[in-house]
Design a protein around this motif. Sequence first.
Motif, PDB file in Angstrom:
ATOM      1  N   VAL A   1       0.876   6.429 -10.149  1.00  0.00           N
ATOM      2  CA  VAL A   1       0.402   6.123  -8.898  1.00  0.00           C
ATOM      3  C   VAL A   1      -0.423   5.030  -7.886  1.00  0.00           C
ATOM      4  CG1 VAL A   1       1.375   6.959  -6.523  1.00  0.00           C
ATOM      5  CG2 VAL A   1       2.209   7.931  -8.336  1.00  0.00           C
ATOM      6  N   LEU A   2      -1.228   6.096  -8.514  1.00  0.00           N
ATOM      7  CA  LEU A   2      -2.830   5.994  -8.159  1.00  0.00           C
ATOM      8  C   LEU A   2      -3.078   4.448  -8.909  1.00  0.00           C
ATOM      9  CD1 LEU A   2      -4.827   9.554  -7.557  1.00  0.00           C
ATOM     10  CD2 LEU A   2      -3.850   7.943  -5.810  1.00  0.00           C
ATOM     11  N   SER A   3      -3.097   4.477  -9.631  1.00  0.00           N
ATOM     12  CA  SER A   3      -3.756   2.948 -10.699  1.00  0.00           C
ATOM     13  C   SER A   3      -2.555   1.551  -9.908  1.00  0.00           C
ATOM     14  CB  SER A   3      -3.311   3.539 -12.236  1.00  0.00           C
ATOM     15  OG  SER A   3      -4.318   4.388 -12.757  1.00  0.00           O
ATOM     16  N   ARG A   4      -1.245   2.026  -9.681  1.00  0.00           N
ATOM     17  CA  ARG A   4      -1.138   1.089  -9.749  1.00  0.00           C
ATOM     18  C   ARG A   4      -0.816   0.476  -8.003  1.00  0.00           C
ATOM     19  NH1 ARG A   4       4.711  -0.563 -10.196  1.00  0.00           N
ATOM     20  NH2 ARG A   4       3.842  -0.023 -12.757  1.00  0.00           N
ATOM     21  N   TYR A   5      -2.031   1.386  -6.926  1.00  0.00           N
ATOM     22  CA  TYR A   5      -2.051   1.431  -5.943  1.00  0.00           C
ATOM     23  C   TYR A   5      -3.537   0.969  -5.918  1.00  0.00           C
ATOM     24  CZ  TYR A   5      -3.216   2.531  -0.738  1.00  0.00           C
ATOM     25  OH  TYR A   5      -3.797   3.181   0.153  1.00  0.00           O
ATOM     26  N   ILE A   6      -3.569   1.568  -6.989  1.00  0.00           N
ATOM     27  CA  ILE A   6      -5.617  -0.072  -6.390  1.00  0.00           C
ATOM     28  C   ILE A   6      -5.549  -0.887  -7.359  1.00  0.00           C
ATOM     29  CG2 ILE A   6      -7.589   0.375  -8.105  1.00  0.00           C
ATOM     30  CD1 ILE A   6      -7.432   3.867  -7.971  1.00  0.00           C
ATOM     31  N   ARG A   7      -4.556  -1.744  -7.988  1.00  0.00           N
ATOM     32  CA  ARG A   7      -4.599  -2.335  -8.494  1.00  0.00           C
ATOM     33  C   ARG A   7      -3.025  -3.193  -7.561  1.00  0.00           C
ATOM     34  NH1 ARG A   7      -3.619  -5.570 -13.057  1.00  0.00           N
ATOM     35  NH2 ARG A   7      -4.932  -3.789 -14.385  1.00  0.00           N
ATOM     36  N   ASN A   8      -2.270  -3.074  -6.888  1.00  0.00           N
ATOM     37  CA  ASN A   8      -2.325  -3.429  -6.006  1.00  0.00           C
ATOM     38  C   ASN A   8      -3.088  -4.046  -4.669  1.00  0.00           C
ATOM     39  OD1 ASN A   8       0.435  -3.670  -6.647  1.00  0.00           O
ATOM     40  ND2 ASN A   8       1.008  -1.752  -5.793  1.00  0.00           N
ATOM     41  N   LYS A   9      -3.633  -2.971  -4.074  1.00  0.00           N
ATOM     42  CA  LYS A   9      -5.114  -3.894  -3.104  1.00  0.00           C
ATOM     43  C   LYS A   9      -6.119  -4.569  -4.145  1.00  0.00           C
ATOM     44  CE  LYS A   9      -5.989  -1.509   0.100  1.00  0.00           C
ATOM     45  NZ  LYS A   9      -6.737  -2.615   0.403  1.00  0.00           N
ATOM     46  N   MET A  10      -6.694  -4.247  -5.201  1.00  0.00           N
ATOM     47  CA  MET A  10      -7.668  -4.507  -5.669  1.00  0.00           C
ATOM     48  C   MET A  10      -6.632  -6.568  -5.914  1.00  0.00           C
ATOM     49  SD  MET A  10     -10.472  -3.625  -5.946  1.00  0.00           S
ATOM     50  CE  MET A  10     -10.927  -4.511  -7.502  1.00  0.00           C
ATOM     51  N   ASP A  11      -5.835  -6.557  -6.569  1.00  0.00           N
ATOM     52  CA  ASP A  11      -4.988  -7.730  -6.319  1.00  0.00           C
ATOM     53  C   ASP A  11      -4.755  -8.907  -5.568  1.00  0.00           C
ATOM     54  OD1 ASP A  11      -4.458  -8.108  -9.458  1.00  0.00           O
ATOM     55  OD2 ASP A  11      -2.763  -7.038  -8.995  1.00  0.00           O
TER      56      ASP A  11
ATOM     57  N   ILE B   1       0.587  -1.165  -0.044  1.00  0.00           N
ATOM     58  CA  ILE B   1       0.173  -0.133  -0.266  1.00  0.00           C
ATOM     59  C   ILE B   1       0.608   1.263   0.178  1.00  0.00           C
ATOM     60  CG2 ILE B   1      -1.681  -0.810   1.059  1.00  0.00           C
ATOM     61  CD1 ILE B   1      -1.091   0.499   3.927  1.00  0.00           C
ATOM     62  N   GLN B   2       2.164   0.895  -0.309  1.00  0.00           N
ATOM     63  CA  GLN B   2       2.996   2.526  -0.524  1.00  0.00           C
ATOM     64  C   GLN B   2       2.744   3.348  -1.602  1.00  0.00           C
ATOM     65  OE1 GLN B   2       4.898   3.395   2.119  1.00  0.00           O
ATOM     66  NE2 GLN B   2       4.476   1.614   3.206  1.00  0.00           N
ATOM     67  N   PHE B   3       2.747   4.688  -2.001  1.00  0.00           N
ATOM     68  CA  PHE B   3       2.956   5.198  -3.209  1.00  0.00           C
ATOM     69  C   PHE B   3       3.984   4.373  -3.963  1.00  0.00           C
ATOM     70  CE2 PHE B   3      -0.250   8.302  -3.130  1.00  0.00           C
ATOM     71  CZ  PHE B   3      -1.133   7.881  -2.293  1.00  0.00           C
ATOM     72  N   ASP B   4       4.082   3.973  -5.391  1.00  0.00           N
ATOM     73  CA  ASP B   4       5.553   3.832  -6.131  1.00  0.00           C
ATOM     74  C   ASP B   4       6.364   4.308  -5.933  1.00  0.00           C
ATOM     75  OD1 ASP B   4       7.372   2.437  -7.768  1.00  0.00           O
ATOM     76  OD2 ASP B   4       5.432   1.152  -8.335  1.00  0.00           O
ATOM     77  N   PRO B   5       7.646   4.795  -5.500  1.00  0.00           N
ATOM     78  CA  PRO B   5       8.352   6.166  -5.840  1.00  0.00           C
ATOM     79  C   PRO B   5       9.086   5.945  -7.149  1.00  0.00           C
ATOM     80  CG  PRO B   5       9.584   3.603  -4.539  1.00  0.00           C
ATOM     81  CD  PRO B   5       8.183   3.819  -4.184  1.00  0.00           C
ATOM     82  N   GLY B   6       8.455   4.855  -7.507  1.00  0.00           N
ATOM     83  CA  GLY B   6       9.258   5.561  -8.715  1.00  0.00           C
ATOM     84  C   GLY B   6       8.814   5.672 -10.376  1.00  0.00           C
ATOM     85  N   LEU B   7       6.915   6.006  -9.809  1.00  0.00           N
ATOM     86  CA  LEU B   7       6.366   6.395 -10.748  1.00  0.00           C
ATOM     87  C   LEU B   7       6.285   8.172 -10.185  1.00  0.00           C
ATOM     88  CD1 LEU B   7       3.332   3.862 -10.408  1.00  0.00           C
ATOM     89  CD2 LEU B   7       5.160   4.042 -12.434  1.00  0.00           C
ATOM     90  N   ILE B   8       5.932   8.701 -11.027  1.00  0.00           N
ATOM     91  CA  ILE B   8       5.789  10.097 -10.631  1.00  0.00           C
ATOM     92  C   ILE B   8       3.868  10.570 -11.085  1.00  0.00           C
ATOM     93  CG2 ILE B   8       6.986  12.642 -11.427  1.00  0.00           C
ATOM     94  CD1 ILE B   8       8.909  11.309 -12.330  1.00  0.00           C
ATOM     95  N   GLU B   9       3.748  10.540 -11.755  1.00  0.00           N
ATOM     96  CA  GLU B   9       2.416  10.983 -12.306  1.00  0.00           C
ATOM     97  C   GLU B   9       1.260  10.679 -11.212  1.00  0.00           C
ATOM     98  OE1 GLU B   9       1.650  13.317 -14.565  1.00  0.00           O
ATOM     99  OE2 GLU B   9       3.801  13.125 -14.720  1.00  0.00           O
ATOM    100  N   PRO B  10       0.546  11.405 -11.275  1.00  0.00           N
ATOM    101  CA  PRO B  10      -0.551  10.858 -10.298  1.00  0.00           C
ATOM    102  C   PRO B  10      -1.512   9.972 -10.597  1.00  0.00           C
ATOM    103  CG  PRO B  10      -0.677  13.154 -10.217  1.00  0.00           C
ATOM    104  CD  PRO B  10       0.262  12.755 -11.185  1.00  0.00           C
TER     105      PRO B  10
END
Length: 207
Positions: free
Chosen positions: A91-101, A79-88
């Motif tokens: 970042v949010l898309s990866r965060y949501i996918r991780n939670k959903m997975d 549930i961390q915001f991926d530090p390798g990503l910059i655009e909101p």
Amino acid sequence: MNSEISSSRVRLARERTMESIHAAAIAEFSEKGFQGATTQAIAQRAGMKKTQLHYYINGKEELYEELLQKVLQVWADIIQFDPGLIEPQAVLSRYIRNKMDFSFNQPELSRIFTSEVLSGGHYLQKYWPNAIENIRNKENLIRQWIGQGVLRPLDPRLFIMHIWAVTQYYADFAVQVNQMYGEIGNAETQEHIIAEVTTLILRGCAV
């Protein structure tokens, strides 16, 4: 050499047994919560006698705390915001996918956490300070995005909590989801749900 091989085999056998015990405990605690679960039932699920189970564990409470810490550690990782990503949006898309997975792949672990919260959260007292610090870090980044005009003005903490609510629904209420929407066990359906949830959230914050 023979002693090392024997020791390795014993260690491997113990690890496999503990995996079996953990799997049984996850199923039992997820279904019945801490109060309703028993070591007798966990032993039966693991295919062993209660006396055998207690050779490997000290008691129900210790086992429960181990599993609760396991789900908290997994969440701390994903549930961390991926530090390798910059655009909101990224970042949010990866965060949501991780939670959903996690909700799709480990719903029982998720429900152990939810059950503990519903019962008052006695075993989560050590967890809250770190959780609050974690969400503060996310709030700061979201405020930066708002200041840059790439997100609409919103309450950062509520925004994150709303993401949790939507994504965790698919674990905690999987039975309802399967009844109302249909079986969600296949990859194609899961991808469709992730896309819909992601679009809903991103459009809601006007990314």
